[in-house]
Every structure is written in structure tokens, then in C-alpha cells.
Design an enzyme around this catalytic site. Sequence first.
Site, short mmCIF file in Angstrom:
data_model
loop_
_atom_site.label_atom_id
_atom_site.label_comp_id
_atom_site.label_asym_id
_atom_site.label_seq_id
_atom_site.Cartn_x
_atom_site.Cartn_y
_atom_site.Cartn_z
N SER A 27 0.82 -1.21 0.00
CA SER A 27 0.00 0.00 0.00
C SER A 27 0.85 1.25 0.00
CB SER A 27 -0.86 0.06 1.27
OG SER A 27 -1.67 -1.06 1.39
N HIS A 33 -1.34 -3.06 -7.23
CA HIS A 33 -2.02 -2.66 -5.99
C HIS A 33 -3.53 -2.83 -6.17
CE1 HIS A 33 -3.08 0.58 -2.84
NE2 HIS A 33 -2.92 -0.58 -2.26
N GLU A 81 -3.84 -0.53 -9.37
CA GLU A 81 -2.77 0.39 -9.75
C GLU A 81 -1.58 -0.46 -10.22
OE1 GLU A 81 -3.27 4.35 -7.03
OE2 GLU A 81 -2.61 2.57 -5.96
N ASN A 118 -3.79 5.97 -2.36
CA ASN A 118 -3.50 6.11 -0.92
C ASN A 118 -2.89 7.47 -0.58
OD1 ASN A 118 -4.63 3.77 -0.07
ND2 ASN A 118 -2.73 2.58 -0.09
N1 CAA Z 1 -16.12 -10.06 -0.86
C1 CAA Z 1 -16.83 -10.27 -1.96
N2 CAA Z 1 -17.93 -9.55 -2.29
C2 CAA Z 1 -18.31 -8.60 -1.43
C3 CAA Z 1 -17.61 -8.32 -0.23
C4 CAA Z 1 -16.46 -9.10 0.04
N3 CAA Z 1 -15.72 -8.91 1.14
N4 CAA Z 1 -18.24 -7.32 0.42
C5 CAA Z 1 -19.29 -6.97 -0.35
N5 CAA Z 1 -19.32 -7.72 -1.47
C6 CAA Z 1 -20.26 -7.60 -2.59
C7 CAA Z 1 -21.65 -8.03 -2.19
O1 CAA Z 1 -21.81 -9.42 -2.43
C8 CAA Z 1 -22.51 -7.19 -3.11
O2 CAA Z 1 -22.60 -7.72 -4.42
P1 CAA Z 1 -24.03 -7.69 -5.17
O3 CAA Z 1 -24.46 -6.25 -5.16
O4 CAA Z 1 -23.70 -8.22 -6.53
O5 CAA Z 1 -24.91 -8.56 -4.38
C9 CAA Z 1 -21.72 -5.89 -3.28
O6 CAA Z 1 -20.36 -6.21 -2.93
C10 CAA Z 1 -22.26 -4.83 -2.39
O7 CAA Z 1 -22.23 -5.39 -1.08
P2 CAA Z 1 -23.32 -5.10 0.03
O8 CAA Z 1 -24.63 -4.71 -0.56
O9 CAA Z 1 -23.30 -6.19 1.07
O10 CAA Z 1 -22.69 -3.93 0.82
P3 CAA Z 1 -22.47 -2.47 0.39
O11 CAA Z 1 -23.43 -1.98 -0.62
O12 CAA Z 1 -22.36 -1.79 1.69
O13 CAA Z 1 -21.03 -2.48 -0.34
C11 CAA Z 1 -18.68 -2.35 -0.32
C12 CAA Z 1 -19.90 -3.03 0.27
C13 CAA Z 1 -18.54 -2.69 -1.79
C14 CAA Z 1 -17.48 -2.88 0.44
C15 CAA Z 1 -18.86 -0.79 -0.17
O14 CAA Z 1 -19.20 -0.48 1.16
C16 CAA Z 1 -17.62 -0.01 -0.55
O15 CAA Z 1 -17.35 0.23 -1.73
N6 CAA Z 1 -16.86 0.43 0.48
C17 CAA Z 1 -15.64 1.20 0.26
C18 CAA Z 1 -14.50 0.24 0.02
C19 CAA Z 1 -13.21 0.97 -0.21
O16 CAA Z 1 -13.09 2.18 -0.17
N7 CAA Z 1 -12.17 0.18 -0.46
C20 CAA Z 1 -10.84 0.70 -0.62
C21 CAA Z 1 -10.09 0.51 0.68
S1 CAA Z 1 -8.49 1.21 0.61
C22 CAA Z 1 -7.56 0.04 -0.14
O17 CAA Z 1 -7.99 -1.02 -0.48
C23 CAA Z 1 -6.13 0.39 -0.44
C24 CAA Z 1 -5.13 0.21 0.64
O18 CAA Z 1 -3.96 0.04 0.27
C25 CAA Z 1 -5.45 0.26 2.07
P1 NAD Z 2 -3.42 -9.38 6.60
O1 NAD Z 2 -2.81 -9.13 7.94
O2 NAD Z 2 -4.89 -9.61 6.49
O3 NAD Z 2 -2.71 -10.65 5.90
C1 NAD Z 2 -1.32 -10.81 5.78
C2 NAD Z 2 -1.05 -12.31 5.69
O4 NAD Z 2 0.30 -12.52 5.27
C3 NAD Z 2 -1.21 -13.05 7.03
O5 NAD Z 2 -2.17 -14.07 6.84
C4 NAD Z 2 0.19 -13.62 7.30
O6 NAD Z 2 0.15 -14.89 7.90
C5 NAD Z 2 0.78 -13.69 5.92
N1 NAD Z 2 2.25 -13.71 5.85
C6 NAD Z 2 3.12 -13.00 6.61
N2 NAD Z 2 4.39 -13.27 6.19
C7 NAD Z 2 4.29 -14.17 5.17
C8 NAD Z 2 5.23 -14.84 4.32
N3 NAD Z 2 6.55 -14.65 4.47
N4 NAD Z 2 4.76 -15.69 3.35
C9 NAD Z 2 3.44 -15.88 3.21
N5 NAD Z 2 2.50 -15.29 3.98
C10 NAD Z 2 2.92 -14.44 4.94
O7 NAD Z 2 -2.96 -8.15 5.70
P2 NAD Z 2 -3.68 -7.56 4.38
O8 NAD Z 2 -4.66 -6.52 4.79
O9 NAD Z 2 -4.10 -8.70 3.50
O10 NAD Z 2 -2.45 -6.79 3.70
C11 NAD Z 2 -1.49 -7.47 2.93
C12 NAD Z 2 -0.77 -6.47 2.04
O11 NAD Z 2 -1.72 -5.82 1.18
C13 NAD Z 2 -0.05 -5.34 2.79
O12 NAD Z 2 1.11 -4.98 2.08
C14 NAD Z 2 -1.08 -4.21 2.76
O13 NAD Z 2 -0.50 -2.93 2.89
C15 NAD Z 2 -1.66 -4.41 1.35
N6 NAD Z 2 -3.02 -3.87 1.15
C16 NAD Z 2 -3.96 -3.94 2.15
C17 NAD Z 2 -5.24 -3.45 1.92
C18 NAD Z 2 -6.30 -3.50 2.99
O14 NAD Z 2 -7.36 -2.87 2.81
N7 NAD Z 2 -6.12 -4.22 4.08
C19 NAD Z 2 -5.58 -2.92 0.66
C20 NAD Z 2 -4.59 -2.89 -0.36
C21 NAD Z 2 -3.32 -3.37 -0.10
#
Ligand code: CAA
Ligand code: NAD
Length: 286
Positions: A120, A141, A153, A191
Site C-alpha cells: 500500500s 495494488h 494500480e 493512498n
Molecule cells: N467479498 C466479496 N464480495 C463482497 C464483499 C467481500 N468482502 N463485500 C461486499 N461484497 C459484494 C456483495 O456481495 C454485493 O454484491 P451484489 O451487489 O452483486 O450482491 C456488493 O459487494 C455490495 O455489497 P453489500 O450490498 O453487502 O454492501 P455495500 O453496498 O455496503 O457495499 C462495499 C460493500 C462494496 C465494500 C462498499 O461499502 C464499498 O465500496 N466500500 C468502500 C471500500 C473501499 O473504499 N475500499 C478501498 C479501501 S483502501 C484500499 O484497499 C487500499 C489500501 O492500500 C489500504
Molecule cells: P493481513 O494481515 O490480512 O494478511 C497478511 C497475511 O500474510 C497473514 O495471513 C500472514 O500470515 C501472511 N504472511 C506474513 N508473512 C508471510 C510470508 N513470508 N509468506 C506468506 N505469507 C505471509 O494483511 P492484508 O490486509 O491482507 O495486507 C497485505 C498487504 O496488502 C499489505 O502490504 C497491505 O498494505 C496491502 N493492502 C492492504 C489493503 C487492505 O485494505 N487491508 C488494501 C490494499 C493493499
Amino acid sequence: MESIRSVSVLGCGLMGSGIAEVCLLAGLPTVVREVSDSRVDRGRGRIERSLEKAVSKGKITADERDEALGRLTMTVDLEPLATADLIIEAIVEHLEEKRKTFKAVEGVARKRAIYASNTSSLTLTQLAVASGRPERFVGLHFFNPVPVMRLVEVVRTLLTDPEVVDLCTDFTHKLGKEPIHCGDTSGFIVNRLLVPYLLDAIRALESGVGTVDDIDRGMQLGCGHPMGPFTLLDFVGLDTTYYIANIMFEEYRERRFAPPPLLKQMVQAGRLGRKSGHGFYEYPEA
Ligand code: CAA
Ligand code: NAD
């Protein structure tokens, strides 16, 4: 290599399980590596439950689920990774762990295999150089939840072979995703904008601007966000957000990336969000 025909995924947590699932559904044989038998069981359970949900919603048939699971190999060993055209790392957001993992994989991977990181916030060049094959190293990503979010990405470094970027771009299309391309800066595009927003929500809470519920409802109802910032923080994982904030603050030295004290304390207290059953909200079912 003309196209990517087989994949390995390192880590089967929140992201690795989703990445594996979309690869399996795209018809690609997929090997997933975890660190212990119990993590393997947990990871397989995540993939199975998600596919089951897709069947019950009529998105895929029971046969398609079975075929997808038939393409899955789960392992704690490195040797089964030897067949993969593409190895996607999705382990904990920790530089040394990732470096160590790519070094270990180099002992078994095919010569032409492409390495990708789902990081991330870490810059990729440092991982690419440590991997021993910087020209075949990219960022892929994915976004959470992977089966739903359409974006990937595709990140290149100064050293990435353009052919590798093309192969990975085609791969994202094969998964039904939309790629965007960017260079190697911490947090890439999304991000860089999203993380300061999430951290600011915590700072607003700390300053008494509003409650968790009011701030969440404000952004949902006022701006049309599908989730308010605290629901999203719990969803991403507070531990992962904390690691990301530290890495981005270290990189940019700007206050907007600094982890707020409350985030640190919640991680220290084991309140990691949905994954631990308690974050800004409680999740009794977790
Ligand atoms: N796995 C698979 N499918 C899922 C799911 C999951 N974990 N969660 C929800 N879904 C599906 C549902 O089955 C549903 O599909 P249908 O409409 O075809 O039935 C659809 O997604 C919508 O789900 P819900 O109606 O249950 O719930 P919702 O309308 O509240 O949507 C959501 C759920 C799609 C997660 C929505 O809340 C959302 O878009 N949230 C924002 C998510 C977001 O911002 N993600 C980015 C996070 S940051 C990141 O990823 C980067 C990083 O590096 C940290
Ligand atoms: P998580 O804690 O849910 O899962 C990480 C997993 O990696 C654990 O199950 C752990 O046992 C396993 N692991 C640790 N070391 C390992 C190794 N050497 N070989 C194999 N498996 C190993 O974390 P996450 O949320 O899935 O995040 C994983 C990566 O994805 C991170 O780099 C995170 O920044 C990135 N990411 C996270 C999100 C998010 O929304 N959580 C979104 C995009 C990207």
C-alpha cells in the site's frame, strides 16, 4: 512470455485471499503460500466462504466454484511456486519481511517469472533491487474487497521492463479489473489522497469534532461515500493503516501522513478493526 498463465500469491489474509479468488475465477492455476498450517486453513476458509457467497448470490454456478477451487493449491512450502509466471506478494506491510520473502522466492522461481507487490505504501524500487530481478518487478495494488473493487494500480519503477508492465496490464484485464498506471511514489495515486483523509477523521475524533457515528454518517450522507471513514478504517485494518501511515510519514515528512496517537493506542490495545472483532466499532460475529 506471451501472457500470464499461472499465478502464485504470497499471503492469504484479507488481500491475498481476494487476489487468489479473482485469479482462480479467471481460470488461472493459483498457488497460495502462507506461513503455517493454521494460516493455510484460515486462508482457504476465506476463499471458500467468498466463493460460496458468490454462488448464493447467483454470480457464479456451483460448478464454477468447484472448478475454481480445483485450480487452487495451498502450501507452506516454497517449491510449488516454481511453476508461476507471476508471483504476487500480499504479506504484512513490513519492508524487511517483504525483502526476506522475495529473497527466499528467488531460490525457486522460474527465470522469467514476474514479481509483483501489493504494498500500500512502500516504494517498490527498494524491494525490486533486493529481489535480484528489478527489471521484472512491478507493483500490482489491488483494493479491498478485491472481488468487488475494480481498480488495480499498475506501478513501474525506473528499472521495470516495459514489456512486464504490458503483460501485467493485460493480466488485470483478464481478471476483469481496470488498471491505472503510476510511478513509484509512496501510496501511489489512491493512498496518497485516501490515507490523509482517514487519518484526519481520527484527528477530528481526537479533537472532539464529532462522534464516530456522526463523522461516518456525515461523509456517507453528505458526500455519498459508501462507507464513513471509521467503518473503512475498521475494514482496512487499523494495524495495516498504522504501518502505512508510518511508512508514508517517514517518506514525506508531512504531518498529514503522521499516525495519530489514538490509532497507535488502538493497535497496541489489539483493536485492529473487523479482523479482531473490535476497532472503532464492535463485530461480535468475527
Ligand atoms: N467479498 C466479496 N464480495 C463482497 C464483499 C467481500 N468482502 N463485500 C461486499 N461484497 C459484494 C456483495 O456481495 C454485493 O454484491 P451484489 O451487489 O452483486 O450482491 C456488493 O459487494 C455490495 O455489497 P453489500 O450490498 O453487502 O454492501 P455495500 O453496498 O455496503 O457495499 C462495499 C460493500 C462494496 C465494500 C462498499 O461499502 C464499498 O465500496 N466500500 C468502500 C471500500 C473501499 O473504499 N475500499 C478501498 C479501501 S483502501 C484500499 O484497499 C487500499 C489500501 O492500500 C489500504
Ligand atoms: P493481513 O494481515 O490480512 O494478511 C497478511 C497475511 O500474510 C497473514 O495471513 C500472514 O500470515 C501472511 N504472511 C506474513 N508473512 C508471510 C510470508 N513470508 N509468506 C506468506 N505469507 C505471509 O494483511 P492484508 O490486509 O491482507 O495486507 C497485505 C498487504 O496488502 C499489505 O502490504 C497491505 O498494505 C496491502 N493492502 C492492504 C489493503 C487492505 O485494505 N487491508 C488494501 C490494499 C493493499
